[in-house]
Each structure stands twice: as C-alpha cells, then as structure tokens.
Design a protein around this motif. Structure first.
Motif, PDB file in Angstrom:
ATOM      1  N   GLY A 116       0.829  -1.190   0.000  1.00 15.34           N
ATOM      2  CA  GLY A 116       0.000   0.000   0.000  1.00 15.34           C
ATOM      3  C   GLY A 116       0.865   1.242   0.000  1.00 15.34           C
ATOM      4  O   GLY A 116       2.057   1.186   0.304  1.00 15.34           O
ATOM      5  N   GLY A 117       0.268   2.364  -0.379  1.00 17.31           N
ATOM      6  CA  GLY A 117       1.030   3.608  -0.355  1.00 17.31           C
ATOM      7  C   GLY A 117       0.351   4.716  -1.135  1.00 17.31           C
ATOM      8  O   GLY A 117      -0.744   4.546  -1.692  1.00 17.31           O
ATOM      9  N   LYS A 141      -5.150   3.479   3.790  1.00 17.85           N
ATOM     10  CA  LYS A 141      -5.624   4.324   4.894  1.00 17.85           C
ATOM     11  C   LYS A 141      -4.499   4.590   5.885  1.00 17.85           C
ATOM     12  O   LYS A 141      -4.369   5.700   6.409  1.00 17.85           O
ATOM     13  CB  LYS A 141      -6.803   3.659   5.609  1.00 17.85           C
ATOM     14  CG  LYS A 141      -8.077   3.572   4.787  1.00 17.85           C
ATOM     15  CD  LYS A 141      -9.188   2.924   5.597  1.00 17.85           C
ATOM     16  CE  LYS A 141     -10.473   2.812   4.801  1.00 17.85           C
ATOM     17  NZ  LYS A 141     -11.567   2.178   5.592  1.00 17.85           N
ATOM     18  N   VAL A 142      -3.696   3.577   6.157  1.00 20.44           N
ATOM     19  CA  VAL A 142      -2.566   3.753   7.072  1.00 20.44           C
ATOM     20  C   VAL A 142      -1.571   4.750   6.490  1.00 20.44           C
ATOM     21  O   VAL A 142      -1.079   5.643   7.194  1.00 20.44           O
ATOM     22  CB  VAL A 142      -1.886   2.400   7.357  1.00 20.44           C
ATOM     23  CG1 VAL A 142      -0.557   2.613   8.086  1.00 20.44           C
ATOM     24  CG2 VAL A 142      -2.810   1.511   8.180  1.00 20.44           C
ATOM     25  N   ALA A 143      -1.274   4.636   5.193  1.00 18.55           N
ATOM     26  CA  ALA A 143      -0.356   5.577   4.551  1.00 18.55           C
ATOM     27  C   ALA A 143      -0.885   7.002   4.650  1.00 18.55           C
ATOM     28  O   ALA A 143      -0.135   7.942   4.944  1.00 18.55           O
ATOM     29  CB  ALA A 143      -0.138   5.187   3.093  1.00 18.55           C
ATOM     30  N   LEU A 144      -2.179   7.164   4.429  1.00 22.33           N
ATOM     31  CA  LEU A 144      -2.774   8.505   4.509  1.00 22.33           C
ATOM     32  C   LEU A 144      -2.760   9.027   5.934  1.00 22.33           C
ATOM     33  O   LEU A 144      -2.521  10.217   6.174  1.00 22.33           O
ATOM     34  CB  LEU A 144      -4.204   8.465   3.962  1.00 22.33           C
ATOM     35  CG  LEU A 144      -4.905   9.814   3.813  1.00 22.33           C
ATOM     36  CD1 LEU A 144      -4.134  10.742   2.884  1.00 22.33           C
ATOM     37  CD2 LEU A 144      -6.337   9.619   3.300  1.00 22.33           C
ATOM     38  N   ALA A 145      -2.997   8.157   6.901  1.00 22.06           N
ATOM     39  CA  ALA A 145      -2.950   8.573   8.307  1.00 22.06           C
ATOM     40  C   ALA A 145      -1.565   9.095   8.669  1.00 22.06           C
ATOM     41  O   ALA A 145      -1.428  10.126   9.343  1.00 22.06           O
ATOM     42  CB  ALA A 145      -3.334   7.410   9.216  1.00 22.06           C
ATOM     43  N   TRP A 146      -0.518   8.399   8.225  1.00 21.33           N
ATOM     44  CA  TRP A 146       0.840   8.859   8.490  1.00 21.33           C
ATOM     45  C   TRP A 146       1.099  10.202   7.817  1.00 21.33           C
ATOM     46  O   TRP A 146       1.689  11.107   8.411  1.00 21.33           O
ATOM     47  CB  TRP A 146       1.859   7.813   8.016  1.00 21.33           C
ATOM     48  CG  TRP A 146       2.078   6.707   8.990  1.00 21.33           C
ATOM     49  CD1 TRP A 146       1.179   5.728   9.341  1.00 21.33           C
ATOM     50  CD2 TRP A 146       3.252   6.462   9.762  1.00 21.33           C
ATOM     51  NE1 TRP A 146       1.726   4.892  10.283  1.00 21.33           N
ATOM     52  CE2 TRP A 146       2.998   5.307  10.554  1.00 21.33           C
ATOM     53  CE3 TRP A 146       4.491   7.088   9.851  1.00 21.33           C
ATOM     54  CZ2 TRP A 146       3.951   4.787  11.424  1.00 21.33           C
ATOM     55  CZ3 TRP A 146       5.439   6.558  10.717  1.00 21.33           C
ATOM     56  CH2 TRP A 146       5.166   5.429  11.499  1.00 21.33           C
ATOM     57  N   LEU A 147       0.639  10.355   6.586  1.00 17.35           N
ATOM     58  CA  LEU A 147       0.834  11.623   5.882  1.00 17.35           C
ATOM     59  C   LEU A 147       0.149  12.764   6.632  1.00 17.35           C
ATOM     60  O   LEU A 147       0.756  13.806   6.885  1.00 17.35           O
ATOM     61  CB  LEU A 147       0.284  11.520   4.461  1.00 17.35           C
ATOM     62  CG  LEU A 147       0.281  12.829   3.666  1.00 17.35           C
ATOM     63  CD1 LEU A 147       1.703  13.296   3.375  1.00 17.35           C
ATOM     64  CD2 LEU A 147      -0.505  12.668   2.362  1.00 17.35           C
TER      65      LEU A 147
END
Length: 254
Positions: A116-117, A141-147
């Motif tokens: 993912g990314g 979703k995890v990538a977006l949360a980190w961003l």
C-alpha cells in the motif's frame, strides 16, 4: 517527451494538474476541476479499528523508500480501477520531481512486499495527493494517516485530493468550489519563489532544514515533531516515528 518540472510546479501553484486517458496514451491534458476535493487536516476520520491498526504497526511504514514502486503500483490495473490516467510521460515527470525533492511517497510494507502507499507533490505548505493504492485491507488508509499526522505536525495547511471518491469521503474529505480552493492554495504557496525561475528547482532538496519526517523513533512525540516547514519541505526521515505517535497527532486538538 516528459513534462518540464518547472512547468509542472507552476501548474500546481495555480490549481492545475496533468492527466492522461490511459497507461499507453501518448498525450496528456491539463485539468482544473470545478469542484475540488480536499482533506482538512483537522478532519481526518480515524476510526477505532484504523487507530488500532496504526498503533499496533500492522504495516511497516516508510517514506520515499520506493517512490518508483508506489507510482508503478498506482498505475496498475486493479479490480476497482480498470484503467489508469498515469501514462509513461506522467510517470517520468513525477520521477523527475521526486529526484528534485518535490514529489514524495509513503509506503506500507508487509514483510518485504509493498502492499500500500501514496504519492504526491509538496510545495509550500500544500501537499497535492496524486494517487494511492492498497493490496491489503487498510494499507492505503494507514499511509494517509501517516501523511496527515506529519502534515499536522509540520505546519502544513492544505491536502489536495483533486477528485472526490467514496473512499476519501469516508476518511473526512470534503468538496469545495474551485474559487474557495484557490484561496486556500494561494495561502499555502505564498512565499514560494517562482520569480527565481529554474532556480526554484534547487529548493526541493536544499530547502530541507526542517523536514516533514525529521524525528527518529526514540524522539518521536507530537511536541518533538513540531517544526516550521521550509518552502519546499523534505520527506527525508532519519527514522520512522511510532504508530502510537501518529495516533496522538491525529487525535490531539489544536
């Protein structure tokens, strides 16, 4: 022939971005949506299940570890995406912006597999999200949360999502008029030295005095992450912060 990087950055600064009709299409066209999707940085919807996934670090998250791999995955045909707007010319153009320090990726890994990314362009206090992909539940979703967590910590003001989707809406994205978007955009890129012409291209990597992902895991905390971002922030990271800190960043109130 690829897109000139200065032209591409200038286009973003006035609310325009390139697309193509298909992976193998030879032509590109410039888009200026009448309704713009943005994700307010204080409006990211972090569900209990997503918070648990982030906090427990189900995926290993990196930044700029495989920019080309993320773009390639975003350009692949998938069950929910029978075609792509990322042709070879666009792929090359963002590769150039990445080399110059303006385009960045966030990756989610399961073991050694990229699952993912997302990638996009950072300019001033704006991040222009281009595309994301997911090969495992919640990976994008995890990538977006980190961003979003790091954008909040770094003093960014605008996360441009371009077009609304059900996926983005579920995470807190909203649609605004192009007129309203241009006001937010103008504030976000104010001070970017476009008058320098091609000299601006050197600011991508050189403007990394306050990185958007600057803190090693041992020092990660919402207070430690706060920085005044440069005109062209860098996504270079000395070590990933913890998922627990990302959840803190997303749930703290200003």
């Amino acid at each position: 022939m690829t897109i000139d990087p200065l032209l591409l950055l200038q286009a973003y600064a006035i609310g325009v971005f390139p697309m193509s009709d298909d992976r193998d299409a030879e032509e590109i066209y410039w888009v200026e949506p009448k309704q713009r999707a943005i994700l307010p940085l204080d409006g990211f919807r972090l569900s209990h299940s997503l918070a648990k996934t982030v906090r427990r670090e189900r995926f290993r998250v990196t930044v700029n570890a495989d920019f080309a791999g993320v773009v390639a995955k975003c350009a692949e045909v998938a069950e929910d995406r029978p075609s792509t707007w990322i042709n070879r010319q666009i792929e090359a153009a963002y590769g150039n912006l990445h080399a110059l320090g303006f385009a960045h990726s966030v990756e989610c890994w399961e073991g050694e597999e990229l699952v993912g990314g997302l990638y996009g362009v950072a300019l001033g206090r704006a991040f222009f999200g281009e595309s994301m992909f997911s090969r495992r539940t919640d990976a994008s979703k995890v990538a977006l949360a980190w961003l979003v967590g790091h954008m909040r910590a770094g003093g960014f003001t605008l996360l441009d999502c371009q077009f609304m989707t059900d996926h983005l809406r579920s995470l807190g994205a909203v649609e605004i008029s192009q007129k309203a978007y241009l006001v937010l955009l103008g504030e976000a890129v104010e001070g970017v030295p476009f008058a320098a012409g091609r000299g601006l291209l050197g600011a991508g990597a050189a403007g990394a005095a306050s990185a958007l992902f600057p803190v090693a895991a041992s020092a990660a905390s919402p207070d430690a992450l706060r920085r005044d971002p440069p005109l062209s922030p860098s996504f270079t990271v000395s070590g990933p912060v913890s998922g627990h800190s990302i959840v803190q960043l997303l749930t703290q109130t200003s």
